[in-house]
Design a protein around this motif. Sequence first.
Motif, PDB file in Angstrom:
ATOM      1  N   ASP A 171       1.173  19.485  -2.114  1.00  0.00           N
ATOM      2  CA  ASP A 171       2.046  18.940  -1.074  1.00  0.00           C
ATOM      3  C   ASP A 171       2.561  17.534  -1.391  1.00  0.00           C
ATOM      4  O   ASP A 171       3.148  16.882  -0.536  1.00  0.00           O
ATOM      5  CB  ASP A 171       1.334  18.949   0.288  1.00  0.00           C
ATOM      6  CG  ASP A 171       0.090  18.066   0.306  1.00  0.00           C
ATOM      7  OD1 ASP A 171      -0.179  17.360  -0.688  1.00  0.00           O
ATOM      8  OD2 ASP A 171      -0.616  18.090   1.335  1.00  0.00           O
ATOM      9  N   ASP A 172       2.333  17.074  -2.629  1.00  0.00           N
ATOM     10  CA  ASP A 172       2.778  15.757  -3.093  1.00  0.00           C
ATOM     11  C   ASP A 172       2.126  14.590  -2.349  1.00  0.00           C
ATOM     12  O   ASP A 172       2.624  13.473  -2.407  1.00  0.00           O
ATOM     13  CB  ASP A 172       4.302  15.612  -3.029  1.00  0.00           C
ATOM     14  CG  ASP A 172       4.989  16.384  -4.135  1.00  0.00           C
ATOM     15  OD1 ASP A 172       4.346  16.659  -5.165  1.00  0.00           O
ATOM     16  OD2 ASP A 172       6.184  16.707  -3.979  1.00  0.00           O
ATOM     17  N   SER A 173       1.026  14.832  -1.657  1.00  0.00           N
ATOM     18  CA  SER A 173       0.295  13.726  -1.037  1.00  0.00           C
ATOM     19  C   SER A 173      -0.271  12.835  -2.134  1.00  0.00           C
ATOM     20  O   SER A 173      -0.727  13.315  -3.171  1.00  0.00           O
ATOM     21  CB  SER A 173      -0.879  14.236  -0.190  1.00  0.00           C
ATOM     22  OG  SER A 173      -0.422  14.937   0.922  1.00  0.00           O
ATOM     23  N   MET A 174      -0.204  11.540  -1.909  1.00  0.00           N
ATOM     24  CA  MET A 174      -0.731  10.573  -2.861  1.00  0.00           C
ATOM     25  C   MET A 174      -1.962   9.918  -2.235  1.00  0.00           C
ATOM     26  O   MET A 174      -1.968   9.612  -1.051  1.00  0.00           O
ATOM     27  CB  MET A 174       0.315   9.497  -3.160  1.00  0.00           C
ATOM     28  CG  MET A 174       1.639  10.049  -3.651  1.00  0.00           C
ATOM     29  SD  MET A 174       1.542  10.722  -5.306  1.00  0.00           S
ATOM     30  CE  MET A 174       1.537   9.235  -6.245  1.00  0.00           C
ATOM     31  N   TYR A 175      -2.986   9.713  -3.044  1.00  0.00           N
ATOM     32  CA  TYR A 175      -4.218   9.089  -2.582  1.00  0.00           C
ATOM     33  C   TYR A 175      -4.438   7.782  -3.324  1.00  0.00           C
ATOM     34  O   TYR A 175      -4.406   7.745  -4.553  1.00  0.00           O
ATOM     35  CB  TYR A 175      -5.422  10.004  -2.831  1.00  0.00           C
ATOM     36  CG  TYR A 175      -5.419  11.242  -1.981  1.00  0.00           C
ATOM     37  CD1 TYR A 175      -6.086  11.257  -0.758  1.00  0.00           C
ATOM     38  CD2 TYR A 175      -4.751  12.388  -2.396  1.00  0.00           C
ATOM     39  CE1 TYR A 175      -6.085  12.392   0.026  1.00  0.00           C
ATOM     40  CE2 TYR A 175      -4.752  13.527  -1.604  1.00  0.00           C
ATOM     41  CZ  TYR A 175      -5.412  13.521  -0.400  1.00  0.00           C
ATOM     42  OH  TYR A 175      -5.409  14.656   0.381  1.00  0.00           O
ATOM     43  N   GLU A 176      -4.626   6.717  -2.571  1.00  0.00           N
ATOM     44  CA  GLU A 176      -5.003   5.433  -3.138  1.00  0.00           C
ATOM     45  C   GLU A 176      -6.515   5.341  -3.015  1.00  0.00           C
ATOM     46  O   GLU A 176      -7.063   5.441  -1.920  1.00  0.00           O
ATOM     47  CB  GLU A 176      -4.340   4.300  -2.363  1.00  0.00           C
ATOM     48  CG  GLU A 176      -4.823   2.943  -2.801  1.00  0.00           C
ATOM     49  CD  GLU A 176      -4.627   1.886  -1.748  1.00  0.00           C
ATOM     50  OE1 GLU A 176      -3.829   2.085  -0.812  1.00  0.00           O
ATOM     51  OE2 GLU A 176      -5.309   0.861  -1.846  1.00  0.00           O
ATOM     52  N   VAL A 177      -7.194   5.156  -4.122  1.00  0.00           N
ATOM     53  CA  VAL A 177      -8.652   5.120  -4.127  1.00  0.00           C
ATOM     54  C   VAL A 177      -9.104   3.733  -4.554  1.00  0.00           C
ATOM     55  O   VAL A 177      -8.736   3.260  -5.635  1.00  0.00           O
ATOM     56  CB  VAL A 177      -9.242   6.178  -5.093  1.00  0.00           C
ATOM     57  CG1 VAL A 177     -10.762   6.116  -5.084  1.00  0.00           C
ATOM     58  CG2 VAL A 177      -8.741   7.570  -4.726  1.00  0.00           C
ATOM     59  N   GLU A 178      -9.860   3.070  -3.702  1.00  0.00           N
ATOM     60  CA  GLU A 178     -10.451   1.774  -4.019  1.00  0.00           C
ATOM     61  C   GLU A 178     -11.956   1.977  -4.116  1.00  0.00           C
ATOM     62  O   GLU A 178     -12.581   2.488  -3.194  1.00  0.00           O
ATOM     63  CB  GLU A 178     -10.122   0.745  -2.942  1.00  0.00           C
ATOM     64  CG  GLU A 178      -8.668   0.325  -2.917  1.00  0.00           C
ATOM     65  CD  GLU A 178      -8.247  -0.393  -4.180  1.00  0.00           C
ATOM     66  OE1 GLU A 178      -9.007  -1.250  -4.680  1.00  0.00           O
ATOM     67  OE2 GLU A 178      -7.153  -0.095  -4.680  1.00  0.00           O
ATOM     68  N   VAL A 179     -12.527   1.597  -5.237  1.00  0.00           N
ATOM     69  CA  VAL A 179     -13.954   1.786  -5.488  1.00  0.00           C
ATOM     70  C   VAL A 179     -14.688   0.479  -5.228  1.00  0.00           C
ATOM     71  O   VAL A 179     -14.276  -0.573  -5.725  1.00  0.00           O
ATOM     72  CB  VAL A 179     -14.198   2.254  -6.940  1.00  0.00           C
ATOM     73  CG1 VAL A 179     -15.682   2.411  -7.217  1.00  0.00           C
ATOM     74  CG2 VAL A 179     -13.447   3.550  -7.209  1.00  0.00           C
ATOM     75  N   MET A 180     -15.750   0.569  -4.450  1.00  0.00           N
ATOM     76  CA  MET A 180     -16.553  -0.614  -4.162  1.00  0.00           C
ATOM     77  C   MET A 180     -18.001  -0.190  -4.005  1.00  0.00           C
ATOM     78  O   MET A 180     -18.306   0.708  -3.217  1.00  0.00           O
ATOM     79  CB  MET A 180     -16.072  -1.292  -2.886  1.00  0.00           C
ATOM     80  CG  MET A 180     -16.844  -2.520  -2.519  1.00  0.00           C
ATOM     81  SD  MET A 180     -16.152  -3.280  -1.046  1.00  0.00           S
ATOM     82  CE  MET A 180     -17.278  -4.623  -0.841  1.00  0.00           C
TER      83      MET A 180
END
Length: 103
Positions: free
Chosen positions: A63-72
């Motif tokens: 569905d062309d969803s984009m995920y921004e992933v921040e690792v902490m």
Amino acid sequence: MDNDLPVTVVKWLRDCGRDEYWLQDKIYENPSVLGLGDLERVSNEKVQSSGGRIDLILKDPEDDSMYEVEVMLGETDESHIVRTIEYWDLEKRRGRKGTILPC
């Protein structure tokens, strides 16, 4: 038949000599570990105009969803949450196709 259960020891990544960059690399190598489906790798360590970097950007090809992933590692603090939302907003303003979802 052996009825013994295997013993699992839970350790913090830092106690094993690992850090956020190690975890980030592992997620980028195999995004399915996030449990969000078969995501494609788009970018890692993407520089932002604000001076920061988005750890990972992943895409759901269905569905062309984009995920921004921040690792902490450790507890999430307010500044990290705000930074993640700011990065998400910058990417959205750049006109990326699809929906961008911070995670």
